[in-house]
Structure formats: structure tokens, C-alpha cells
Write a protein that holds these residues in place. Structure first.
Motif, PDB file in Angstrom:
ATOM      1  N   LEU A 204       0.723  -1.101  -0.449  1.00  0.00           N
ATOM      2  CA  LEU A 204       0.252   0.319  -0.308  1.00  0.00           C
ATOM      3  C   LEU A 204       1.132   1.071   0.412  1.00  0.00           C
ATOM      4  CD1 LEU A 204      -3.260  -0.398   2.957  1.00  0.00           C
ATOM      5  CD2 LEU A 204      -3.534  -0.274   0.068  1.00  0.00           C
ATOM      6  N   CYS A 206       1.256   5.184  -0.133  1.00  0.00           N
ATOM      7  CA  CYS A 206       0.261   6.357   0.340  1.00  0.00           C
ATOM      8  C   CYS A 206       0.956   7.497  -0.700  1.00  0.00           C
ATOM      9  CB  CYS A 206       0.390   6.773   1.586  1.00  0.00           C
ATOM     10  SG  CYS A 206      -0.490   8.611   2.450  1.00  0.00           S
ATOM     11  N   ASN A 209      -2.608  11.784   1.708  1.00  0.00           N
ATOM     12  CA  ASN A 209      -3.039  12.201   2.664  1.00  0.00           C
ATOM     13  C   ASN A 209      -3.393  13.408   3.249  1.00  0.00           C
ATOM     14  OD1 ASN A 209      -3.974  10.757   4.389  1.00  0.00           O
ATOM     15  ND2 ASN A 209      -2.436   9.397   5.714  1.00  0.00           N
ATOM     16  N   TYR A 215      -5.881   6.374   9.805  1.00  0.00           N
ATOM     17  CA  TYR A 215      -5.700   6.354  10.118  1.00  0.00           C
ATOM     18  C   TYR A 215      -4.805   4.661   9.410  1.00  0.00           C
ATOM     19  CZ  TYR A 215      -3.660   9.967  13.722  1.00  0.00           C
ATOM     20  OH  TYR A 215      -3.387  11.091  14.368  1.00  0.00           O
ATOM     21  N   SER A 216      -4.144   4.262   9.617  1.00  0.00           N
ATOM     22  CA  SER A 216      -3.913   2.748   9.007  1.00  0.00           C
ATOM     23  C   SER A 216      -3.040   1.854  10.343  1.00  0.00           C
ATOM     24  CB  SER A 216      -2.690   2.519   8.353  1.00  0.00           C
ATOM     25  OG  SER A 216      -2.079   3.110   7.099  1.00  0.00           O
ATOM     26  N   THR A 217      -4.397   1.207  10.556  1.00  0.00           N
ATOM     27  CA  THR A 217      -4.610  -0.099  11.748  1.00  0.00           C
ATOM     28  C   THR A 217      -3.650  -1.754  10.734  1.00  0.00           C
ATOM     29  OG1 THR A 217      -6.969  -0.635  11.607  1.00  0.00           O
ATOM     30  CG2 THR A 217      -6.106   0.805  13.112  1.00  0.00           C
ATOM     31  N   GLU A 312      -1.329   1.636  15.532  1.00  0.00           N
ATOM     32  CA  GLU A 312      -2.959   2.628  14.634  1.00  0.00           C
ATOM     33  C   GLU A 312      -0.984   3.649  14.019  1.00  0.00           C
ATOM     34  OE1 GLU A 312      -6.248   2.753  16.152  1.00  0.00           O
ATOM     35  OE2 GLU A 312      -6.189   5.525  15.682  1.00  0.00           O
ATOM     36  N   LYS A 314      -0.046   6.581  10.878  1.00  0.00           N
ATOM     37  CA  LYS A 314      -0.162   8.030   9.920  1.00  0.00           C
ATOM     38  C   LYS A 314       0.553   7.502   9.098  1.00  0.00           C
ATOM     39  CE  LYS A 314      -3.409  11.843   8.795  1.00  0.00           C
ATOM     40  NZ  LYS A 314      -3.504  12.758   9.070  1.00  0.00           N
ATOM     41  N   LEU A 315      -0.162   7.199   7.902  1.00  0.00           N
ATOM     42  CA  LEU A 315       0.984   6.259   6.973  1.00  0.00           C
ATOM     43  C   LEU A 315       0.958   8.287   6.007  1.00  0.00           C
ATOM     44  CD1 LEU A 315       0.016   3.413   4.250  1.00  0.00           C
ATOM     45  CD2 LEU A 315       2.015   3.627   5.933  1.00  0.00           C
ATOM     46  N   HIS A 330      -5.465  -5.224   8.368  1.00  0.00           N
ATOM     47  CA  HIS A 330      -4.746  -4.389   8.200  1.00  0.00           C
ATOM     48  C   HIS A 330      -6.289  -3.656   8.131  1.00  0.00           C
ATOM     49  CE1 HIS A 330      -5.554  -5.945   4.582  1.00  0.00           C
ATOM     50  NE2 HIS A 330      -5.826  -4.880   3.751  1.00  0.00           N
ATOM     51  N   ARG A 332      -8.498   0.607   8.608  1.00  0.00           N
ATOM     52  CA  ARG A 332      -8.416   2.288   8.943  1.00  0.00           C
ATOM     53  C   ARG A 332      -9.560   2.475   9.758  1.00  0.00           C
ATOM     54  NH1 ARG A 332     -10.478   2.833   3.567  1.00  0.00           N
ATOM     55  NH2 ARG A 332     -12.977   3.380   3.749  1.00  0.00           N
ATOM     56  N   LEU A 344      -4.376   6.204  -1.227  1.00  0.00           N
ATOM     57  CA  LEU A 344      -3.197   4.943  -1.853  1.00  0.00           C
ATOM     58  C   LEU A 344      -3.107   4.521  -2.863  1.00  0.00           C
ATOM     59  CD1 LEU A 344      -3.703   6.018   1.116  1.00  0.00           C
ATOM     60  CD2 LEU A 344      -3.308   3.403   1.625  1.00  0.00           C
TER      61      LEU A 344
END
Ligand SMILES: [Fe+2]
Length: 367
Positions: A204, A206, A209, A215-217, A312, A314-315, A330, A332, A344
């Protein structure tokens, strides 16, 4: 580990026991230039068509080589170190990298920095080792122009194309065919559980953003399922036994595959998790069994969704995340598209890409 000779028979001694090496096993490994192509390391003969009555007429050990004369007239010098690496009977590169368990307390995982000649560098080797340890890795500063993610994927191995295309753009859009293309919160899941085989690794990248959410998890399926095994063996057991149907339908394709939520290997060790509760259909089992199954799935879901197990972050633009889709889940957090763009790009590669690259770099740098 030691190779020993006794009256034209060759044995290997592993410190505990001694076993004779089959003469044909050695004959298959002759590596003179008329038998093995130097460049490709492929055989120039077909052992499956040969008479199996191969015997050893004479054998000697000299300077790390086993010199053997076979009864079909072939004489060969075999590198003993090379032979010994085969005795363990298993992959010695990837399996020797131990998985590190992690949860929300995970700290200090190294991020990597994209640079010139990245794909053939020692840095790339370290990156791949880290990927196998944690199940994910983040690379900063990866170019974003012209769908660079595809070049990135093809420089490690090969893009695994799917019906979503060679790569896919994760942006909210109207009439989406997957919830990924909305602004909604996405709970932890693995991708494409309905494919056979399931894509191994998701990249993935980015590009933009600008939103405050989104946020990515990530959750480590290995850590969580090992925890479940300890805390609630009955739930773990049923989730490793019941195969459920995963399906995906759109205008031109109906994909379907069956698997346990926790898939084990032949030795009953962790192999793969699939989790995508919008797509799974358990078969009509006895009511009591389904009672147990639903309880177990709820427990696993609670663990996957627990803050204790999730990281968690942020990209940022140019960050590229690589995730093991057989191990790591994964998701978000939701975002507000009125705040700005969130864009993304994603694609998949399979384990042969990362494994092949890792073995190559290990050999190249003599590691
Ligand atoms: Fe996803």
C-alpha cells in the motif's frame, strides 16, 4: 554433521545416528559441466529416466570434496558443504527467520528509506528479514509518479494481478464494489480471502493523505491466534477445523474459496489467517457445534478488534507499507473527505517474490 566412508558406501552422521546415503541421491547431484549448466544450475540430464541400479565403485574424501566413481562410468567431485545443507531437509533461509510477536506495545520497528539501487542492496536484505520477523515493513520516501508501486513490486518480484487490476487506487468513490473505496472505518481484515491462492503480500503506497482521520491499523494474526490457543484451546481448535466459504461477486466474476479462519501447517503450527466477516459463510453444522463456532469467532473478533492488539499510525505521502496478508490484518479509521484528499495505491505480490529476492541477496552478500 559428518560424511563417513565404509567399503564404498557413504554415510552421514548427524551426531546421534548414522545413515547410509543412497548412491542414486548422490548420482543425481553430480555437477561437472557436462551434467549441470553453470549459469542456470539446472541439470543437463534427466535422472527420472535413468536406471535406478546405481552403485558406488570408489569413494574418497579430499579437501572438502567427496570424490565418487559410479558404476555407470560417471566420476564426480561433490562439495561436502553443499551436500550437508541438504541433510536438514528443509528451507534454511526463510524458516530460520523467527517470527516476532507484537501487539499495541510494539516500538522501535525500523523503517527503511528508499534510495538508488535499493533492490540489489544490503538494505533490501535487511528489509526483507524485518518483513518476515514482523509481518510488515514500512519504506519511506518511495517515488509516487506513474504508478511507481508497480515498478517497486516488479523490482522485488512480480505483481500478482487480480480482477481489481495490476494495481488498485484506494480513494472513496460512488457505487464502490468494495468497502475499501468508501470513507468508512474498516475493521481489521485480511484481503481477498475468497481467492485461491489468497494474495500473499499487499503493498500500500500513500500518495496523498490530507485528512485528519484515515489512520492505518495493523494487528498481528500470529500473536492473537497464539494467545487464543493458550487462553481458550477449545475455541482455537474449532477455528482451526471448520472450513468456511468466502465469496466475492461483482458484474463479471464470482470468486469463492473455503478455509479455516486459522489455518495450520502439517505440524499443526500457524500458517495463515483469513478474517473478513462481511464475506464469510459457515456451513450448516449441528446446532451445538455452531454454538461453539459462533462463540469462538466472536472471541477471535474481539481480540482482533481490541486496542491492546492493534497498532495505529498515519501513512505520510511516499510511505509504502508491505504487509503479509497471510499473517497481519489491516484496517483504517474513518475520515472526512471534505478535509482533503486521501489517496493510496495498492497491489499484491506473492511469497515467491520476497523469498526469491531474500535468498538471492543472502547469497550475493555472503550473509
Ligand atoms: Fe483491505
Amino acid at each position: 554433521m559428518k560424511i563417513e566412508l565404509n567399503q564404498n558406501k557413504i554415510f552421514y552422521n548427524n551426531g546421534k545416528s548414522t545413515q547410509e546415503i543412497h548412491p542414486f541421491w548422490l548420482r543425481e547431484r553430480v555437477d561437472g559441466e557436462e551434467f549441470l549448466d553453470k549459469g542456470t544450475q539446472q541439470r543437463l540430464f534427466d535422472p527420472s529416466t535413468m536406471n535406478g541400479e546405481i552403485l558406488i565403485k570408489k569413494a574418497e574424501i579430499k579437501n572438502g570434496f567427496l570424490e565418487v566413481n559410479f558404476n555407470d562410468g560417471v566420476n564426480s567431485k561433490l562439495d561436502i558443504n553443499k551436500l550437508e545443507t541438504e541433510f536438514s531437509n528443509k528451507d534454511t533461509v526463510i524458516k530460520s527467520i523467527p517470527k516476532k510477536k507484537w501487539d499495541s506495545t510494539l516500538k522501535n520497528v525500523k523503517n527503511f528509506e528508499y534510495k538508488e539501487d535499493f533492490y540489489e542492496s544490503k538494505e533490501m536484505y535487511d528489509l526483507l528479514v524485518s518483513f518476515y520477523e514482523y509481518g510488515f515493513v514500512i519504506i519511506k520516501n518511495v517515488p509516487t509518479k506513474n504508478n511507481y508501486i508497480v515498478k517497486f513490486a516488479n523490482s522485488i518480484g512480480s505483481v500478482r494481478r487480480t480482477n481489481f487490476g495490476e494495481h488498485f487506487n484506494v480513494k472513496s468513490k460512488s457505487n464502490p464494489n468494495d468497502l475499501a473505496y468508501t470513507t468508512l472505518h474498516l475493521s481489521p481484515h485480511t484481503d481477498n480471502p475468497y481467492r485461491n491462492p489468497v494474495p500473499c503480500i499487499q503493498l500500500l503506497h500513500c500518495i496523498e493523505n490530507e485528512v485528519s482521520g484515515g489512520y492505518s491499523t495493523l494487528v498481528d494474526g500470529y500473536t492473537v491466534t497464539e494467545k487464543l490457543k493458550k487462553e481458550d484451546p477449545a475455541s482455537y481448535k474449532i477455528l482451526t477445523e471448520v472450513k468456511v466459504r468466502f465469496k466475492f461477486t461483482d458484474k463479471t466474476v464470482m470468486l469463492e474459496d473455503w478455509s479455516e479462519l486459522i489455518h495450520l501447517d502439517d505440524d499443526k503450527n500457524f500458517k495463515q489467517v483469513r478474517f473478513s466477516p462481511r464475506l464469510d459463510y459457515v456451513p450448516m453444522l449441528e446446532k451445538d457445534k455452531l454454538d461453539q463456532y459462533y462463540k469462538a469467532r466472536k472471541k477471535l473478533s474481539d481480540m482482533y478488534n481490541s486496542e491492546k492488539n492493534r497498532i495505529e499510525f498515519k501513512l505520510a505521502p511516499k510511505d509504502l507499507m508491505m504487509m503479509d496478508n497471510h499473517r497481519v490484518l489491516h484496517g483504517r479509521t474513518k475520515f472526512d473527505p471534505d478535509e482533503g484528499n486521501r489517496f493510496l495505491q495498492g497491489c499484491y505480490i506473492d511469497f515467491d517474490s520476497t523469498e526469491g529476492k531474500l535468498r538471492h541477496l543472502k547469497k550475493k552478500f555472503n550473509l
